[in-house]
Scaffold this motif. Structure first.
Motif, short mmCIF file in Angstrom:
data_model
loop_
_atom_site.label_atom_id
_atom_site.label_comp_id
_atom_site.label_asym_id
_atom_site.label_seq_id
_atom_site.Cartn_x
_atom_site.Cartn_y
_atom_site.Cartn_z
N PHE A 148 0.79 -1.22 0.00
CA PHE A 148 0.00 0.00 0.00
C PHE A 148 0.82 1.28 0.00
CE2 PHE A 148 0.82 -0.16 4.46
CZ PHE A 148 0.52 -1.45 4.87
N ASN A 149 2.13 1.16 0.00
CA ASN A 149 2.91 2.38 -0.19
C ASN A 149 4.29 2.09 -0.77
OD1 ASN A 149 4.13 1.33 2.06
ND2 ASN A 149 3.74 3.07 3.38
N GLN A 151 7.84 2.29 -0.29
CA GLN A 151 8.94 2.45 0.65
C GLN A 151 9.61 1.11 0.88
OE1 GLN A 151 6.86 4.07 4.04
NE2 GLN A 151 6.75 2.11 5.07
N ASN A 153 10.51 -1.50 3.25
CA ASN A 153 10.19 -1.97 4.60
C ASN A 153 11.25 -2.91 5.18
OD1 ASN A 153 7.87 -0.51 4.93
ND2 ASN A 153 6.55 -2.09 4.06
N GLY A 214 5.93 8.89 9.31
CA GLY A 214 6.63 7.65 9.01
C GLY A 214 6.71 7.42 7.52
N ASN A 215 5.57 7.42 6.87
CA ASN A 215 5.54 7.13 5.45
C ASN A 215 5.49 8.43 4.65
OD1 ASN A 215 4.98 4.48 6.46
ND2 ASN A 215 2.84 5.11 6.64
N MET A 218 0.87 6.92 0.70
CA MET A 218 -0.02 5.84 1.13
C MET A 218 -1.16 5.69 0.13
SD MET A 218 -0.47 3.58 3.46
CE MET A 218 0.28 3.97 5.02
#
Lengths: 322, 333
Positions: A148-149, A151, A153, A214-215, A218
């Motif tokens: 869903f984003n 980045q 992880n 954080g993100n 999104m």
């Protein structure tokens, strides 16, 4: 209890415009008055001593010319050491979990104490060593690729509390603490964590510059940066000024640094300006006006933060400068 | 930034919805003591029209209190609004006018003290949030105290149910010493939990200074499980859901405003939230935390809920929701 100004603080006040000196003096008195008998500070005069306000207040004591007797500084250090767990991290709430962002801040305070050598409380160097080890050993959880984003992880910065995801503020404070310690001690054990922390912050930079919590995105939408998160992330990345994400974020905070009217946001933006040698008169004016308008910052943590920020031309925010 | 669950466990919602409570109970120690929870055969709630925030909302809330026969005389009331983030033009938070109206209505009803308390789950800078939302000025005018629950003193508190696996949480003293907690929620879709109203609103009582921002600690232990545990533990006496303008789509932060035109009030949070879910086209039996909560915390089925004011059908609509949540829709919506 009101203490007389020391010569140092009097000098600082003497260099300020009248209205700014009034505000700084008021902040000073508020910090002194909010001090608990045990040497710590709470989020309110009637609240229990906690890690964040105690850390900011100690920083103010150390760098803003407030020279209380050494025993009082030791009281603050004692608060920190009292909260130390077997893993080295500090936890201020009964049965609570260590808050990594505030642990990073506390490590910077302990480092500053070593630099200033104003306190020789027994074991304070040991408290710092154990705390840094606790910070080094803590990582945000690693997860698989996000659906869903956008980045990475796999990167593990620091979480707010153990066994959760990495976020910008705890990563920035812990990263800065390890970088300060690395410079002072040449301890290579921190290098891998420093490298990963750098990469995580770069990865989470918003498209327009700056940092959200954080993100950076999104469900296909770009998220907006905030002043406090951007300020602490830029503090942590002050040794990466040539990185495009840092340049972009610095540009963003130059344009938006006084856009969030609160003691927290304006203080952190002003501290950042001192570290990056950016023009700061506008931020100083905004922060003074904000405090004058509201009467006082929201709580002792913000009060001490504001005091530290407004006296930055004296101490150059050395505690958070690599 | 979005609140996100522990990304390694993305299917907790489906798991909770799919596993019967009896099976959960059989697999491990019962997550709650049945004797601690007595649910009346029927719950009562009020759905009252409120076309905009510029009308006299205080009188609407007073009417709700009267219809429900609630007495707050002498009580120490804690209003817990939903303050998350501020974006101009967005309907993310419980509207400040509704909060001000509740303060007025409760004072007129004889409350001994009314405190507004919240620990924003997203925005760490509460001072900014209060100023930007206009709530700071309103509270100053009303001389109503605000307590930042993120920074309050805390006390270890044993949880009354343990679906999350947690035995206790450090909770704010301000909440624990109040004798009439009011969950003042905003009706929104929620991209992890399906919907947020009076029960999900309770995440805001978990202190950020202990557990961080957002309340990722709760996410790591299961959002829906923690919603149930917090509701079971805090047991708010009353809820007022601000559904004058709600949020549809990608809630709870980035969705779109949707005029829904009502306030929902009640003492049974499960009943109020289930009714709100049906109004916006979601099936509470498919929302994991409502399905489980209806087994021991409150009533969910329409036949178990006596409605005062307007019937739910008057406000019924179908909210836009993100694709992963479309399975939560009511049949035929």
């Amino acid at each position: 209890m009101k203490l007389p100004c020391t010569t140092l603080l009097t000098d600082i006040l003497g260099e300020m415009a009248d209205n700014e000196a009034v505000v700084v003096r008021r902040l000073h008195d508020a910090i002194v008055a909010a001090r608990h008998a045990d040497g710590g500070w709470g989020y309110g005069a009637d609240k229990a001593a906690r890690l964040e306000p105690t850390s900011w207040a100690l920083l103010a004591l150390l760098d803003c010319g407030i020279r209380l007797p050494n025993s009082d500084l030791s009281g603050g250090v004692s608060s920190l050491s009292r909260w130390q767990q077997s893993n080295g991290l500090l936890s201020d709430a009964p049965h609570g979990m260590p808050n990594l962002a505030f642990n990073g801040l506390a490590a910077l305070v302990l480092r500053r104490m070593q630099e200033q050598t104003v306190v020789n409380a027994p074991g304070d160097g040991h408290v710092e060593t154990r705390l840094l080890e606790g910070i080094r050993a803590t990582k945000g959880v690693r997860t698989g690729a996000s659906t869903f984003n956008r980045q990475d992880n796999r990167l593990q910065g620091w979480p707010w509390v153990n066994r959760t995801f990495s976020w910008v503020e705890p990563t920035a404070w812990c990263l800065l603490a390890l970088k300060k310690a690395r410079r002072a001690t040449s301890d290579g054990r921190f290098d891998a964590r420093i490298d990963e922390g750098n990469r995580l912050l770069i990865d989470r930079c918003c498209r327009e510059g700056g940092w959200n919590y954080g993100n950076s995105n999104m469900f296909g939408k770009e998220l907006h940066p905030y002043v406090p998160t951007t300020a602490v992330a830029l503090l942590a990345l002050q040794d990466h000024r040539s990185a495009p994400e840092v340049s972009r974020s610095l540009r963003w905070i130059r344009e938006n640094g006084n856009g969030e009217s609160s003691g927290l946001a304006l203080s952190l933006a002003l501290i950042l300006a001192h570290v990056y040698h950016e023009p700061n008169e506008g931020l100083e004016r905004c922060l003074c006006d904000e405090i004058a308008r509201k009467g006082s910052p929201a709580n002792p943590a913000t009060t001490a933060m504001a005091l530290y920020a407004l006296t930055g031309s004296h101490h150059a925010a050395a505690a958070v400068t690599i | 930034m979005r609140q996100q669950p522990s990304q390694s466990r993305p299917t907790r919602r489906q798991l909770l919805a799919a596993v019967p409570l009896t099976l959960l109970a059989a697999c491990r120690r019962s997550p709650y003591n049945k004797a601690d929870f007595v649910v009346a055969p029927q719950s009562t709630m009020a759905l009252l029209p409120a076309a905009s925030y510029s009308i006299d909302i205080s009188n609407i809330i007073s009417r709700g209190l009267d219809l429900l026969g609630l007495s707050v005389r002498g009580r120490r009331v804690l209003l817990k609004p939903n303050l998350v983030e501020y974006e101009a033009g967005m309907m993310i938070n419980t509207n400040s006018m509704v909060i001000a109206a509740a303060i007025d209505a409760l004072r007129r009803a004889g409350a001994g003290e009314v405190v507004v308390a919240e620990g924003p789950g997203h925005r760490r800078d509460t001072e900014y949030l209060l100023a930007a939302s206009g709530l700071a000025n309103l509270l100053q005018e009303l001389r109503a105290p605000f307590v930042d629950l993120n920074l309050d003193d805390v006390r270890p508190t044993k949880l009354r149910s343990r679906f999350s696996g947690l035995e206790e949480l450090s909770l704010p003293v301000e909440v624990l010493r109040s004798d009439f907690v009011v969950s003042m929620a905003k009706l929104k879709t929620h991209h992890w939990a399906g919907m947020t109203a009076s029960m999900k609103n309770l995440f805001g009582v978990v202190p950020g200074a202990v557990y961080g921002w957002p309340k990722n600690f709760l996410h790591a232990h299961g959002i829906e499980e923690c919603i149930i545990d917090l509701t079971a533990t805090i047991r708010p006496a009353f809820t007022i859901v601000d559904a004058v303008v709600s949020m549809e789509g990608d809630g709870p932060i980035m969705g779109q405003p949707r005029n829904t035109g009502f306030l929902a009030m009640g003492t049974d949070l499960v009943a109020v939230d289930s009714t709100c879910a049906r109004i916006i086209g979601l099936d509470p039996r498919k929302i994991g935390y409502l399905r489980v909560a209806s087994q021991f915390l409150g009533n969910s089925e329409p036949g178990q809920i006596r409605q005062h004011g307007e019937p739910p059908t008057r406000f019924a609509t179908t909210f836009d929701i993100v694709e992963p949540l479309r399975s939560l829709r009511l049949e035929g919506r």
